[in-house]
Design a protein around this motif. Structure first.
Motif, PDB file in Angstrom:
ATOM      1  N   GLN A 494       0.846  -1.145   0.115  1.00 53.32           N
ATOM      2  CA  GLN A 494       0.126   0.128  -0.047  1.00 53.32           C
ATOM      3  C   GLN A 494       0.958   1.434   0.109  1.00 53.32           C
ATOM      4  OE1 GLN A 494      -3.367  -0.252  -0.332  1.00 53.32           O
ATOM      5  NE2 GLN A 494      -3.184  -2.499  -0.541  1.00 53.32           N
ATOM      6  N   PRO A 495       0.455   2.369  -0.580  1.00 48.32           N
ATOM      7  CA  PRO A 495       1.206   3.605  -0.661  1.00 48.32           C
ATOM      8  C   PRO A 495       1.359   4.189   0.876  1.00 48.32           C
ATOM      9  CG  PRO A 495      -0.624   3.571  -2.355  1.00 48.32           C
ATOM     10  CD  PRO A 495      -0.849   2.544  -1.429  1.00 48.32           C
ATOM     11  N   THR A 496       2.386   4.579   1.019  1.00 46.90           N
ATOM     12  CA  THR A 496       2.972   5.155   2.256  1.00 46.90           C
ATOM     13  C   THR A 496       4.006   6.067   1.935  1.00 46.90           C
ATOM     14  OG1 THR A 496       3.784   4.770   4.449  1.00 46.90           O
ATOM     15  CG2 THR A 496       4.937   3.435   2.466  1.00 46.90           C
ATOM     16  N   GLU A 497       4.512   6.895   3.149  1.00 46.47           N
ATOM     17  CA  GLU A 497       5.632   7.842   3.002  1.00 46.47           C
ATOM     18  C   GLU A 497       7.033   7.007   2.414  1.00 46.47           C
ATOM     19  OE1 GLU A 497       7.632  11.340   5.769  1.00 46.47           O
ATOM     20  OE2 GLU A 497       6.302   9.869   6.788  1.00 46.47           O
ATOM     21  N   TYR A 498       7.624   7.745   1.501  1.00 44.78           N
ATOM     22  CA  TYR A 498       8.845   7.368   1.064  1.00 44.78           C
ATOM     23  C   TYR A 498      10.002   7.443   2.019  1.00 44.78           C
ATOM     24  CZ  TYR A 498      12.984   7.058  -1.955  1.00 44.78           C
ATOM     25  OH  TYR A 498      14.092   6.684  -2.587  1.00 44.78           O
ATOM     26  N   MET A 499      10.085   8.329   2.633  1.00 39.41           N
ATOM     27  CA  MET A 499      11.330   8.581   3.687  1.00 39.41           C
ATOM     28  C   MET A 499      10.893   9.008   5.065  1.00 39.41           C
ATOM     29  SD  MET A 499      13.092  11.795   1.759  1.00 39.41           S
ATOM     30  CE  MET A 499      14.231  12.247   3.208  1.00 39.41           C
ATOM     31  N   PRO A 500      10.196   8.112   5.616  1.00 41.65           N
ATOM     32  CA  PRO A 500      10.056   8.595   7.093  1.00 41.65           C
ATOM     33  C   PRO A 500      11.282   8.887   7.841  1.00 41.65           C
ATOM     34  CG  PRO A 500       9.866   6.175   6.870  1.00 41.65           C
ATOM     35  CD  PRO A 500      10.109   6.731   5.574  1.00 41.65           C
ATOM     36  N   LEU A 501      10.903   9.859   8.855  1.00 35.81           N
ATOM     37  CA  LEU A 501      11.798  10.135   9.855  1.00 35.81           C
ATOM     38  C   LEU A 501      12.607   9.274  10.540  1.00 35.81           C
ATOM     39  CD1 LEU A 501      13.113  12.904  10.683  1.00 35.81           C
ATOM     40  CD2 LEU A 501      11.420  13.085  12.658  1.00 35.81           C
ATOM     41  N   GLU A 502      12.080   8.084  10.958  1.00 39.27           N
ATOM     42  CA  GLU A 502      12.724   7.339  11.578  1.00 39.27           C
ATOM     43  C   GLU A 502      13.802   6.486  10.693  1.00 39.27           C
ATOM     44  OE1 GLU A 502       8.534   5.658  10.735  1.00 39.27           O
ATOM     45  OE2 GLU A 502       9.418   7.744  11.546  1.00 39.27           O
ATOM     46  N   ASP A 503      13.495   6.576   9.378  1.00 43.49           N
ATOM     47  CA  ASP A 503      14.489   5.818   8.571  1.00 43.49           C
ATOM     48  C   ASP A 503      15.478   6.711   7.787  1.00 43.49           C
ATOM     49  OD1 ASP A 503      13.136   3.502   9.373  1.00 43.49           O
ATOM     50  OD2 ASP A 503      11.736   3.535   7.776  1.00 43.49           O
ATOM     51  N   TYR A 537      18.779   8.410   0.598  1.00 39.17           N
ATOM     52  CA  TYR A 537      17.917   9.718   0.420  1.00 39.17           C
ATOM     53  C   TYR A 537      18.574  10.806  -0.037  1.00 39.17           C
ATOM     54  CZ  TYR A 537      14.634   6.687   3.082  1.00 39.17           C
ATOM     55  OH  TYR A 537      13.680   5.534   3.332  1.00 39.17           O
ATOM     56  N   SER A 538      19.816  10.665  -0.504  1.00 38.87           N
ATOM     57  CA  SER A 538      20.604  12.093  -0.996  1.00 38.87           C
ATOM     58  C   SER A 538      20.153  12.424  -2.422  1.00 38.87           C
ATOM     59  CB  SER A 538      22.026  11.294  -0.963  1.00 38.87           C
ATOM     60  OG  SER A 538      22.722  11.068   0.185  1.00 38.87           O
ATOM     61  N   ASN A 539      19.337  11.704  -3.148  1.00 37.73           N
ATOM     62  CA  ASN A 539      18.580  12.015  -4.573  1.00 37.73           C
ATOM     63  C   ASN A 539      17.576  11.351  -4.538  1.00 37.73           C
ATOM     64  OD1 ASN A 539      21.414  13.174  -5.828  1.00 37.73           O
ATOM     65  ND2 ASN A 539      22.305  11.118  -5.177  1.00 37.73           N
ATOM     66  N   PRO A 540      16.789  12.022  -5.541  1.00 38.17           N
ATOM     67  CA  PRO A 540      15.194  11.522  -5.513  1.00 38.17           C
ATOM     68  C   PRO A 540      15.316  10.057  -6.172  1.00 38.17           C
ATOM     69  CG  PRO A 540      15.891  13.444  -7.027  1.00 38.17           C
ATOM     70  CD  PRO A 540      16.803  13.198  -6.254  1.00 38.17           C
ATOM     71  N   PRO A 541      14.052   9.262  -6.179  1.00 33.34           N
ATOM     72  CA  PRO A 541      14.313   8.078  -6.768  1.00 33.34           C
ATOM     73  C   PRO A 541      14.167   8.188  -8.288  1.00 33.34           C
ATOM     74  CG  PRO A 541      12.392   8.339  -5.549  1.00 33.34           C
ATOM     75  CD  PRO A 541      13.265   9.324  -5.055  1.00 33.34           C
ATOM     76  N   GLU A 543      12.748   6.134 -10.390  1.00 33.48           N
ATOM     77  CA  GLU A 543      11.611   5.849 -10.763  1.00 33.48           C
ATOM     78  C   GLU A 543      10.414   7.102 -10.568  1.00 33.48           C
ATOM     79  OE1 GLU A 543       7.710   3.158  -9.704  1.00 33.48           O
ATOM     80  OE2 GLU A 543       9.547   2.730  -8.705  1.00 33.48           O
ATOM     81  N   LEU A 544      10.760   7.958  -9.613  1.00 33.25           N
ATOM     82  CA  LEU A 544       9.971   9.065  -9.535  1.00 33.25           C
ATOM     83  C   LEU A 544      10.304  10.245 -10.567  1.00 33.25           C
ATOM     84  CD1 LEU A 544       7.821  10.537  -7.702  1.00 33.25           C
ATOM     85  CD2 LEU A 544       9.806  11.549  -6.306  1.00 33.25           C
ATOM     86  N   ILE A 545      11.605  10.121 -10.754  1.00 37.85           N
ATOM     87  CA  ILE A 545      12.164  11.044 -11.711  1.00 37.85           C
ATOM     88  C   ILE A 545      11.693  10.875 -12.993  1.00 37.85           C
ATOM     89  CG2 ILE A 545      14.138  11.888 -13.024  1.00 37.85           C
ATOM     90  CD1 ILE A 545      15.888  11.576 -10.509  1.00 37.85           C
ATOM     91  N   GLN A 546      11.443   9.622 -13.700  1.00 40.39           N
ATOM     92  CA  GLN A 546      11.180   9.279 -14.818  1.00 40.39           C
ATOM     93  C   GLN A 546       9.460   9.462 -14.981  1.00 40.39           C
ATOM     94  OE1 GLN A 546      12.184   5.057 -15.372  1.00 40.39           O
ATOM     95  NE2 GLN A 546      14.289   5.605 -15.316  1.00 40.39           N
ATOM     96  N   LYS A 547       9.008   9.371 -13.905  1.00 34.88           N
ATOM     97  CA  LYS A 547       7.511   9.674 -13.713  1.00 34.88           C
ATOM     98  C   LYS A 547       7.125  11.045 -14.057  1.00 34.88           C
ATOM     99  CE  LYS A 547       3.510   9.341 -10.478  1.00 34.88           C
ATOM    100  NZ  LYS A 547       3.280   8.834  -9.109  1.00 34.88           N
ATOM    101  N   ALA A 548       7.996  11.973 -13.378  1.00 35.41           N
ATOM    102  CA  ALA A 548       7.826  13.156 -13.309  1.00 35.41           C
ATOM    103  C   ALA A 548       8.417  13.991 -14.613  1.00 35.41           C
ATOM    104  CB  ALA A 548       8.388  14.099 -12.123  1.00 35.41           C
TER     105      ALA A 548
END
Length: 725
Positions: A494-503, A537-541, A543-548
């Protein structure tokens, strides 16, 4: 008081641990020790006297343990008694952990000895006790007493962790093919023992994979304030509120460990080792470093001097007690005697006093100036807990914040705090952040972004510098396409936050800690690469770059964005075209000024640059260099003490930069060689070696091939030239 920990590591060093299995390029022992070293070095890094470690060798060539008189406890040796581990013990242990020449030794018996070690050391004291067994499970074991051992572990509250090399673990998804019967039987014994004592059983592959996940260091809370939270003056009014509260940090920047300064000892014998790290000292002062790793701690000393014409060198040392404090006032210092220093101290009383309230929407987030803290009711004070809970709920229901004046201790600087209510299941508190005073605010006025105001005061909504609706919509779509709040996936897909603070971990902090731990064990090996989780998390994923990408292209088209071709990189050349003003008018020609040929000593640097800017041949450059050289020599020759050295150094720096830019390094090198000769020969007004020292400090040496490719000076020659010999 800090928690007391006692951990015993049982390390299998049998002959079979020297084999390479599972397609790995390292032995089973080296692979397993990656886990053990990481755990032990993490304990060393804590630098806690109550974090104790013991090491027990299993299937060793000899026998050295508390029960070595019995046959079932042979080939088990205590490599390190339970104690505080520091760098000397760590390196000694590293030399002991080597494969043995035997496969005899019972892992179950080793667990019994580890229990005995913990009992003898911890006795009935409150310790967090743990036994970690690392083995490949290829030795013969006697499992007759497993139920009694499990009962003893539970009785003494000892946690048992069994990590096996190539052990099967269905939950992790690992299974070793062609496993021999002895190892398969031993794995069943270990798993049943761990289950019986509520311990942990796992495979080494999972443990190694999890090493890259940073471990968050637990921080013991330390209060910064204990006292009353007041509303009104309780000393004058019975209706005033006074609640016993305590204040603790909520957020604080975690910083990597800092490096200390050490030097290589000069009294080391030839061939002695000089390692790159030093021992941790119990008193934290570096005492005792003279005997560790060939390094000596650096101690700083400070002296105070005043001008005294009668003293040698014109300076005289004074004691710190002879100095008086002064406050800078313009270009002078205003002295205030110690007896009058209380005038400069603003007298305050310790307290946390509410001075007003503001609606939540009136608070601007940029006003926060500090880390956040939490304010809770005094522990074990039910009346205070009830009162603070009522106050927190009142703020929450009114959607308001409280403003308080805070003084941590008597006569300390007062602060203004914003108190925000925080209500969570089972926990209620006030969260505070420091607010600025009027002097702390920097108010700047910038042109508006949504309109253009002309000189006449007319407001324009449509302009070439303003985004139109198409561009605004395209930008909005692009931002939405880069949304990270639902880009991740949970265990159920299921969709969830990509980079939660605890990770999300600090790459700098954990990378420095990782390198320190590695270097402590491997002083000469290469540093391991950065784990992927540090830079995830230093760079955007991708897959997201291709999507955008489609939204980005639409935004670029709507904004008319075009790529500007890069300018060719080249240095300045003689005879280059001079830049033309936009007006097309040449001010120099209009004023009828003649071209400059002489450089004035009073304005040497600007006129030197102007002369070089107008130079059309190398003769002009050489003439300008000779004039500047004469000015530099004059500044040094007629300098009273070192009064003219600063101007001379700056002139030399400008000469070097300009001549390198014009690709004429030989002009500068010839000048500097002659200047050095004159300085060391005393031809510039006597002893001027201090000027040469300033040239060396400012790194104004010869221009070598690295600084200018047309230079004929090698880097080695340039380095040797800076010597004062």
């Amino acid at each position: 008081m800090a928690q007391k920990d006692s951990t015993v590591y049982i390390i299998d060093v049998g002959a079979s641990m020297a084999q390479q299995n599972g397609g790995r390029q390292e032995t089973d022992l080296d692979w397993a020790m990656r886990y053990v070293w990481d755990k032990i070095t993490s304990t060393v890094a804590l630098d806690r006297k109550t974090a104790l470690v013991g090491v027990l060798g299993l299937r060793t060539d000899g026998t050295d343990n508390l029960l070595d008189s019995e046959d079932s406890f042979q080939h088990i040796s205590v490599s390190l008694p339970i104690s505080r581990v520091q760098m000397p013990e760590l390196r000694k242990l590293r030399s002991l952990v080597k494969p043995s020449n035997t496969d005899d030794g019972d892992a179950i018996s080793a667990i019994v000895i580890a229990i005995q070690m913990i009992d003898n050391h911890c006795k009935k004291l409150q310790y967090s006790k743990r036994i970690i067994l690392v083995t490949n499970g290829r030795s013969v074991m006697d499992d007759e007493d497993v139920p009694q051992i499990a009962s003893k572990l539970k009785e003494d509250n000892i946690e048992l962790i069994i990590i096996g090399v190539d052990f099967d673990d269905p939950l992790y998804g690992y299974k070793e093919e062609d496993k021999d019967e002895t190892k398969a039987h031993n794995e069943q014994i270990f798993e049943s023992l761990a289950r019986a004592c509520n311990g942990v059983y796992g495979t080494m592959a999972q443990a190694i994979d999890e090493l890259s996940i940073p471990r968050i260091k637990p921080v013991r809370p330390v209060h910064s304030y204990k006292g009353f939270l007041t509303l009104g003056n309780p000393e004058e009014y019975d209706s005033a509120m006074a609640v016993d509260v305590e204040r603790y940090p909520r957020t604080s920047v975690a910083r990597p460990p800092t490096a200390s300064q050490f030097v290589v000892r000069s009294d080391m014998a030839p061939g002695e080792s000089s390692m790159s790290s030093s021992s941790m000292f119990p008193n934290g002062s570096g005492e005792g470093a003279q005997n560790q790793d060939g390094l000596a701690a650096v101690k700083n000393a400070r002296t105070y001097q005043i001008s005294d014409e009668e003293a040698p060198g014109g300076k005289r040392d004074v004691e710190r007690e002879e100095l008086a404090k002064g406050y800078e006032y313009g270009r002078t210092a205003v002295h205030i005697a110690e007896s009058d220093e209380n005038v400069t101290t603003y007298e305050t009383r310790k307290g946390l006093d509410i001075i007003g309230f503001v609606p939540r929407e009136k608070y601007q987030r940029y006003m926060g100036m500090s880390k956040t803290n939490v304010i809770i009711a005094q522990k074990t004070n039910d009346k205070a807990s009830m009162a603070l809970s009522s106050f927190v709920h009142s703020l929450y229901e009114l959607d308001s914040y409280a403003i308080a004046r805070f003084v941590r201790v008597d006569n300390s600087k007062p602060q203004i705090l914003l108190l925000a209510p925080s209500i969570e299941p089972g926990f209620e508190c006030l969260t505070d952040v420091e607010l600025p005073f009027a002097e702390d605010i920097r108010s700047y006025r910038f042109p508006p972004l949504d309109r253009v105001i002309t000189v006449s005061g007319k407001t324009i909504k449509e302009h070439q510098n303003l985004p139109n609706n198409d561009l605004m919509n395209a930008m909005s779509d692009y931002v939405d396409s880069m949304d990270l709040s639902t880009f991740g996936r949970d265990d159920e897909g299921q969709p969830t936050e990509y980079m939660p603070l605890e990770d999300t971990y600090s790459p700098t902090l954990h990378r420095v800690n990782q390198v320190i731990r590695w270097r402590a064990i491997h002083p000469n090996d290469e540093i391991p690469p950065v784990p992927e989780i540090f830079i995830k998390y230093s760079n955007p994923p991708d897959e997201l770059i291709q999507k955008a990408q489609r939204s980005l292209d639409a935004m670029l088209a709507a904004g008319g964005v075009k790529k500007v071709p890069p300018k060719a990189l080249h240095s300045r050349k003689r005879g280059r075209d001079m830049p033309k003003p936009l007006s097309g008018l040449n001010v120099t020609e209009l004023l009828g000024r003649e071209r400059r040929t002489r450089i004035s000593p009073d304005n040497a640097i600007p006129e030197f640059k102007q002369l070089l800017a107008a130079a059309e041949d190398v003769t002009t450059i050489q003439d300008a260099t000779q004039q500047m050289a004469a000015i530099v020599q004059s500044l040094i020759r007629y300098s009273v003490g070192d009064s003219g050295y600063g101007r001379a150094v700056e002139a030399i720096r400008v000469m070097r930069e300009e001549l390198v830019d014009l690709e004429e390094p030989e002009c500068f090198n010839a000048f500097l060689r002659e200047l050095k000769r004159m300085l060391l020969a005393g031809e510039l007004g006597g002893e001027r070696r201090e000027m040469w020292w300033l040239i060396r400090v400012n790194k104004l040496g010869l221009v070598d091939k690295r600084a200018c490719h047309v230079s004929s000076v090698d880097p080695e020659e340039a380095k040797a030239f800076l010597s004062a010999k």
